[in-house]
Each structure stands twice: as C-alpha cells, then as structure tokens.
Write a protein that holds these residues in place. Structure first.
Motif, PDB file in Angstrom:
ATOM      1  N   UNK A  62       0.848  -1.190   0.000  1.00  0.00           N
ATOM      2  CA  UNK A  62       0.000   0.000   0.000  1.00  0.00           C
ATOM      3  C   UNK A  62       0.886   1.243   0.000  1.00  0.00           C
ATOM      4  N   UNK A  63       0.586   2.202  -0.876  1.00  0.00           N
ATOM      5  CA  UNK A  63       1.350   3.445  -0.872  1.00  0.00           C
ATOM      6  C   UNK A  63       1.106   4.296  -2.093  1.00  0.00           C
ATOM      7  N   UNK A  64       1.298   5.608  -1.945  1.00  0.00           N
ATOM      8  CA  UNK A  64       1.090   6.578  -3.026  1.00  0.00           C
ATOM      9  C   UNK A  64      -0.308   6.465  -3.617  1.00  0.00           C
ATOM     10  N   UNK A  65      -1.282   6.208  -2.761  1.00  0.00           N
ATOM     11  CA  UNK A  65      -2.658   6.159  -3.203  1.00  0.00           C
ATOM     12  C   UNK A  65      -3.040   4.909  -3.960  1.00  0.00           C
ATOM     13  N   UNK A  66      -2.179   3.911  -3.941  1.00  0.00           N
ATOM     14  CA  UNK A  66      -2.434   2.685  -4.703  1.00  0.00           C
ATOM     15  C   UNK A  66      -2.309   1.452  -3.817  1.00  0.00           C
ATOM     16  N   UNK A  67      -3.052   0.418  -4.189  1.00  0.00           N
ATOM     17  CA  UNK A  67      -2.887  -0.914  -3.620  1.00  0.00           C
ATOM     18  C   UNK A  67      -2.369  -1.801  -4.739  1.00  0.00           C
ATOM     19  N   UNK A  68      -1.171  -2.337  -4.556  1.00  0.00           N
ATOM     20  CA  UNK A  68      -0.500  -3.037  -5.646  1.00  0.00           C
ATOM     21  C   UNK A  68      -0.205  -4.479  -5.265  1.00  0.00           C
ATOM     22  N   UNK A  69      -0.690  -5.398  -6.090  1.00  0.00           N
ATOM     23  CA  UNK A  69      -0.333  -6.803  -5.919  1.00  0.00           C
ATOM     24  C   UNK A  69       1.079  -7.010  -6.460  1.00  0.00           C
ATOM     25  N   UNK A  70       1.915  -7.667  -5.694  1.00  0.00           N
ATOM     26  CA  UNK A  70       3.295  -7.942  -6.093  1.00  0.00           C
ATOM     27  C   UNK A  70       3.547  -9.441  -6.100  1.00  0.00           C
ATOM     28  N   UNK A  71       4.425  -9.836  -6.994  1.00  0.00           N
ATOM     29  CA  UNK A  71       4.842 -11.238  -7.094  1.00  0.00           C
ATOM     30  C   UNK A  71       6.337 -11.279  -7.349  1.00  0.00           C
ATOM     31  N   UNK A 132      -6.474 -13.228  -6.851  1.00  0.00           N
ATOM     32  CA  UNK A 132      -5.808 -14.517  -6.700  1.00  0.00           C
ATOM     33  C   UNK A 132      -4.614 -14.567  -7.634  1.00  0.00           C
ATOM     34  N   UNK A 133      -3.458 -14.958  -7.097  1.00  0.00           N
ATOM     35  CA  UNK A 133      -2.251 -15.154  -7.899  1.00  0.00           C
ATOM     36  C   UNK A 133      -1.664 -16.512  -7.549  1.00  0.00           C
ATOM     37  N   UNK A 134      -1.462 -17.329  -8.561  1.00  0.00           N
ATOM     38  CA  UNK A 134      -0.789 -18.615  -8.370  1.00  0.00           C
ATOM     39  C   UNK A 134      -1.405 -19.424  -7.238  1.00  0.00           C
ATOM     40  N   UNK A 135      -2.727 -19.420  -7.177  1.00  0.00           N
ATOM     41  CA  UNK A 135      -3.414 -20.196  -6.163  1.00  0.00           C
ATOM     42  C   UNK A 135      -3.490 -19.531  -4.809  1.00  0.00           C
ATOM     43  N   UNK A 136      -2.943 -18.319  -4.678  1.00  0.00           N
ATOM     44  CA  UNK A 136      -2.984 -17.601  -3.409  1.00  0.00           C
ATOM     45  C   UNK A 136      -4.036 -16.502  -3.473  1.00  0.00           C
ATOM     46  N   UNK A 137      -4.928 -16.501  -2.507  1.00  0.00           N
ATOM     47  CA  UNK A 137      -5.882 -15.411  -2.390  1.00  0.00           C
ATOM     48  C   UNK A 137      -5.229 -14.290  -1.600  1.00  0.00           C
ATOM     49  N   UNK A 138      -5.084 -13.137  -2.225  1.00  0.00           N
ATOM     50  CA  UNK A 138      -4.387 -12.021  -1.597  1.00  0.00           C
ATOM     51  C   UNK A 138      -5.304 -11.265  -0.636  1.00  0.00           C
ATOM     52  N   UNK A 139      -4.755 -10.716   0.431  1.00  0.00           N
ATOM     53  CA  UNK A 139      -5.558  -9.896   1.345  1.00  0.00           C
ATOM     54  C   UNK A 139      -5.825  -8.526   0.721  1.00  0.00           C
ATOM     55  N   UNK A 140      -7.076  -8.124   0.650  1.00  0.00           N
ATOM     56  CA  UNK A 140      -7.456  -6.862   0.032  1.00  0.00           C
ATOM     57  C   UNK A 140      -7.497  -5.764   1.104  1.00  0.00           C
ATOM     58  N   UNK A 141      -6.856  -4.616   0.864  1.00  0.00           N
ATOM     59  CA  UNK A 141      -6.860  -3.530   1.858  1.00  0.00           C
ATOM     60  C   UNK A 141      -8.278  -3.051   2.181  1.00  0.00           C
ATOM     61  N   UNK A 142      -8.491  -2.749   3.455  1.00  0.00           N
ATOM     62  CA  UNK A 142      -9.764  -2.209   3.903  1.00  0.00           C
ATOM     63  C   UNK A 142      -9.680  -0.685   3.968  1.00  0.00           C
ATOM     64  N   UNK A 143     -10.812  -0.057   3.710  1.00  0.00           N
ATOM     65  CA  UNK A 143     -10.854   1.395   3.737  1.00  0.00           C
ATOM     66  C   UNK A 143     -10.611   1.943   5.137  1.00  0.00           C
ATOM     67  N   UNK A 144     -11.097   1.228   6.136  1.00  0.00           N
ATOM     68  CA  UNK A 144     -10.972   1.679   7.529  1.00  0.00           C
ATOM     69  C   UNK A 144     -10.479   0.537   8.418  1.00  0.00           C
ATOM     70  N   UNK A 145      -9.218   0.136   8.271  1.00  0.00           N
ATOM     71  CA  UNK A 145      -8.691  -0.973   9.080  1.00  0.00           C
ATOM     72  C   UNK A 145      -8.763  -0.655  10.569  1.00  0.00           C
ATOM     73  N   UNK A 146      -9.103  -1.660  11.341  1.00  0.00           N
ATOM     74  CA  UNK A 146      -9.222  -1.482  12.792  1.00  0.00           C
ATOM     75  C   UNK A 146      -8.155  -2.235  13.566  1.00  0.00           C
TER      76      UNK A 146
END
Length: 488
Positions: A62-71, A132-146
């Motif tokens: 997470x950063x610079x206003x973006x959520x980026x999936x990385x591999x 999902x990447x390579x069989x992995x479900x990625x955690x999606x950022x929440x707007x208001x994480x607690x």
C-alpha cells in the motif's frame, strides 16, 4: 487457529484450454462457488494457469494512493492475476538480472547483488473484492482498518563485526514474531524499516550463522525477509517504510525491485551510483486508516545522525531535499479533524542507549531541517504521534512540552539494543525545547497491535511469545501506557 481447508480432492477442468472469455467465465464460477458455498476452500485446486511453481512470494503493498499486488517468481514471465473473477496479465516490474555489486563504505567485502528472480505487479482497482495469484488469495486492503500490526528491524544481523544466530529461532525470532502476528488477524501491517541485515559472510570461526546467504541479492533478501515473513504477507496488506539498511549503498537494489510502493524506474533503482541522490530520497505520502486518521510515510533512509554541514555539497542537498519533503508533510497533515501519525525509520525525538550505556538523543539532521521550518515545535500542525524503528527496542514516550508522542517498535528480530535507564537521568531531553514526561519501554523481542476503539487508537505490546506487556492509548499528543506485565 488453523486455516479452514479441506483435504478432499476436487479436480477442475483445465480452463486454459478454453478461449479467454469462456475461461474467465468458468473461473468466475469457481470463485463464486468458493465464496458462497465452500467458504474457506483455498486448498481446492486453482485453475492451472494461475498455478505457478516458480512463485516465491505474493503480497499486497500500500502506498502513493495505490494498492499493488506484487509477485516474485523464478519464471521469466509474469503470472496472471484473477481480480473479481477476471483473469488479467501482471506487469513486469524488474527482470531477473545480475546487478553490478554495490560498494559498502568502511567494509572490506564485495557485496554480491544477483537477482535470478522476476518481480511483477498489478495495481488493484479501488473497489477490488478478490484477487488470486498462483493459487494464493491475496488480502485486500480495507478502507478503515481497525487492527494494524506494527513491527520493525526484522533482519538477522551479519556485519563485519557482529553476527547473530540466524539459524536459531530463539536468537533470531522474526519468523516466530511474523507467525504470531498472522494469528492476530491484522487488517494492515506497518513495517518500520530495516528488512535486510545479512551484509557480510559468516566467518568459519562463527558457528552462529553458518551456511547463511549474505550480500544484497535475492538469496539474502529471501532468507532475511520473504521466507520468514510468508505467513504475515499472506495475512494482510503491507505499508513498507524504508530503513537505513535499504539505502543505495546497502540493500537499496532489493528495496526498489521488491518493496518500494512507487513505480520502478532504472533512474531510481540504486544500480547506478550516479543516480544515488534521487534514489535515496522518496517523496512523503499518506496512507488513510479510516476517515479520521492517517499515516504519513517519510523516507529517512540516509538521514544518519551527524549534524548537517552546510559547507558539504551532499549535506546541502540533504538539507534542501528534506526541507522540501517536510513542506509536503505539512501539506499532507493539514486536514481538519484528522489525526496524522508521522512515520519514519529514524526516531525524531527518541532516546536510545548505546552498547556502553551512553544515550543517543533525537535525530540531528531531521531536527535541524524541521527546526528551520517549524521552530522548536519541529513538527507541523496535525501530527499527533510518531512511529519509528531503528532503535531495537519498544519505546512509548510522551512529553510535557507540546510535541507528538513517540512510539518505537524496532524489536522485531534484529539483535536487541540495551535498555534505556528508567527513570531517565534528570534533564534528559531529545532536543531543544522538548521535555520528557513519561516513558514505557522494553528490550524484549516482540510486536505491537494498534486497534481502533470508539474512534481512539489503542496500542497493545506483546513479546515474541504473545505475552501482553503493556497497553497504551493515543490521545491528543500523548501516549498513555500502563506498566502491568511490562518486563524490562
């Protein structure tokens, strides 16, 4: 708690044999079934095109206003990503290469920096629900994480003069700390910098780190961060803060290939020493954590500790660049009703103990620059607390003066620092005009969990075994801690 998986065998038709529209439709049905009927069925075979044995790591930054999936993959080409049932190509971030070895000041070693892996990325749309990447479900950022997990300084120290027991989970417990953090089900992870420490070869006379990779290439990065952090990378999106170990003369190449949240560029990759200046200073950015709070991330990787010398060209560049960046911090913090938490690797107003018990107070280069803009307030309006690593301890400090509270969490795995004296010697101050009111601290390995309660943030500090150490409330400019259970 164990993951909800099934050991039953399910065989899915090879969807790669379908035309892409039909393949996407078929995979979307699979995702829908897993979501609505077979909750927790991540162990069921994924569509074969999305399986790739070459995948070494997959996560979200997470950063610079973006959520980026990385591999990171051993394959030459990037895998596909399935976003909300649509199969899409990932973009190449950095190809596998044997980068020119970088120098390390005051070291007799030549540092290898070979990257036989490819890094890829995909910027997730704002409303993404599943990826999902390579069989992995990625955690999606929440707007208001607690629930925000906070760690820092996690690598295993291997320098020219000091060697940590990298093969001993009691002496280097980062994998244990990361696994503990994953069980706490965070919704965001904030890493405060210094991911990489394996800089020098383990000598034959030192049994504590035998057979460990070293240098600045993929093998050392994998051993120091990606393998031990795997469970936590799968659990939550990450905010990555750059530490001094990730500056260009150290592990900067890996930082830009893997962790930096901005787009990759050869002009900012730490591969060419002539590009070190722009590469060593990244623009501040904000990460909202709900409507009323935000982290402001500041790259202090090359701050150092020495006073700024205005007669030295490199220091003039540092001073002027930091001035520009702190003006940006002020702009980001200028939000009515929003608590801004300043985040940098180097503590601005912290107190640390040296190996002989001497005290190091504040960060002179940052304070000098901040004073030139804001006087003895140092921080602009809107900053109510600060988070840092660098000192290998846990520390929560409040001030009688009108300065934001300091929280240090640099105790994630790297060799611990000596505990500061408690109470501090009379008159101890991290900077001119700053008066310490209270301090709560520990030099045990561990982590912090930051939780939102009724629009207030509470910090719970744990040791590496999950034992609670203290609970602190962030209120106004203060961090108010109890010392029940705290072990120093």
């Amino acid at each position: 708690m164990q993951n909800l998986t099934t050991n039953e065998s399910y065989t899915l038709k090879n969807t790669n044999d379908f035309p892409r529209p039909l393949r996407t439709f078929h995979q979307g049905i699979i995702v829908a079934l897993c979501t609505s009927v077979l909750a927790g069925c991540q162990s069921i075979d994924q569509p074969p095109k999305l399986l790739d044995d070459g995948i070494r790591a997959a996560w979200v930054v997470v950063g610079y206003g973006n959520n980026t999936a990385r591999v990171i993959t051993a394959a030459k080409n990037c895998p596909e990503i399935m976003v909300d049932g649509n199969v899409l190509p990932m973009s190449l971030r950095a190809a596998a290469t044997a980068s020119p070895p970088r120098r390390e000041i005051a070291s007799p070693f030549v540092f290898p920096a070979t990257f036989p892996v490819t890094s890829c990325e995909f910027r997730l749309p704002a409303q993404t629900k599943t990826a999902v990447i390579a069989g992995r479900t990625l955690p999606i950022p929440k707007r208001d994480p607690e629930r925000i997990l906070i760690i820092g300084d996690t690598g295993c120290r291997m320098s020219a003069t000091a060697w940590q027991a990298c093969n001993d989970p009691n002496e280097w417990p980062f994998a244990k700390v990361a696994a503990l953090g994953a069980t706490m089900k965070p919704e965001l992870v904030l890493h405060l910098g210094d991911f990489h420490y394996r800089e020098s070869p383990c000598p034959a006379s030192e049994p504590r780190c035998q057979n460990s990779p070293w240098g600045y290439g993929w093998d050392a990065w994998d051993a120091d961060f990606f393998t031990p952090a795997d469970s936590l990378l799968k659990s939550a999106p990450w905010v990555m803060v750059r530490g001094n170990h990730e500056e260009c003369e150290r592990a900067g190449q890996g930082w830009f290939r893997f962790l930096d949240p901005d787009r990759y560029s050869q002009n900012r990759a730490c591969s060419d020493p002539s590009q070190d200046r722009p590469s060593n200073y990244s623009a501040p950015y904000a990460v909202p954590i709900g409507a009323r709070s935000q982290f402001i991330i500041f790259d202090s990787s090359t701050a150092g500790h020495a006073e700024i010398n205005r007669n030295r060209p490199s220091d003039i560049f540092k001073f002027e660049t930091y001035q520009e960046q702190f003006r940006k911090v002020a702009d980001l913090a200028n939000k009515e009703g929003v608590n801004s938490f300043f985040v940098s690797h180097h503590p601005v107003l912290g107190v640390a103990a040296g190996s002989k018990g001497e005290l190091f107070k504040g960060n002179k280069p940052l304070l000098t620059t901040m004073k030139s803009l804001n006087g003895l307030a140092y921080f602009p309006k809107g900053i109510t607390a600060t988070f840092h690593g660098h000192s290998h301890v846990f520390e929560a400090m409040s001030y009688r003066s009108e300065h934001p509270a300091t929280i240090i969490a640099g105790h994630g795995g790297t060799s611990l620092d000596r505990a500061i004296p408690d109470p501090l010697p009379p008159g101890t101050s991290p900077a001119e005009g700053v008066t310490v009111e209270s301090i709560t601290h520990s030099n045990l390995f561990g982590l912090l969990m930051m939780e939102r309660h009724n629009n207030e943030w509470v910090l719970n500090a744990f040791d590496r075994d999950g034992k609670p150490l203290t609970t602190c409330q962030l209120r106004d400019l203060k961090v108010l801690c109890d010392k029940k259970g705290l072990i120093r």
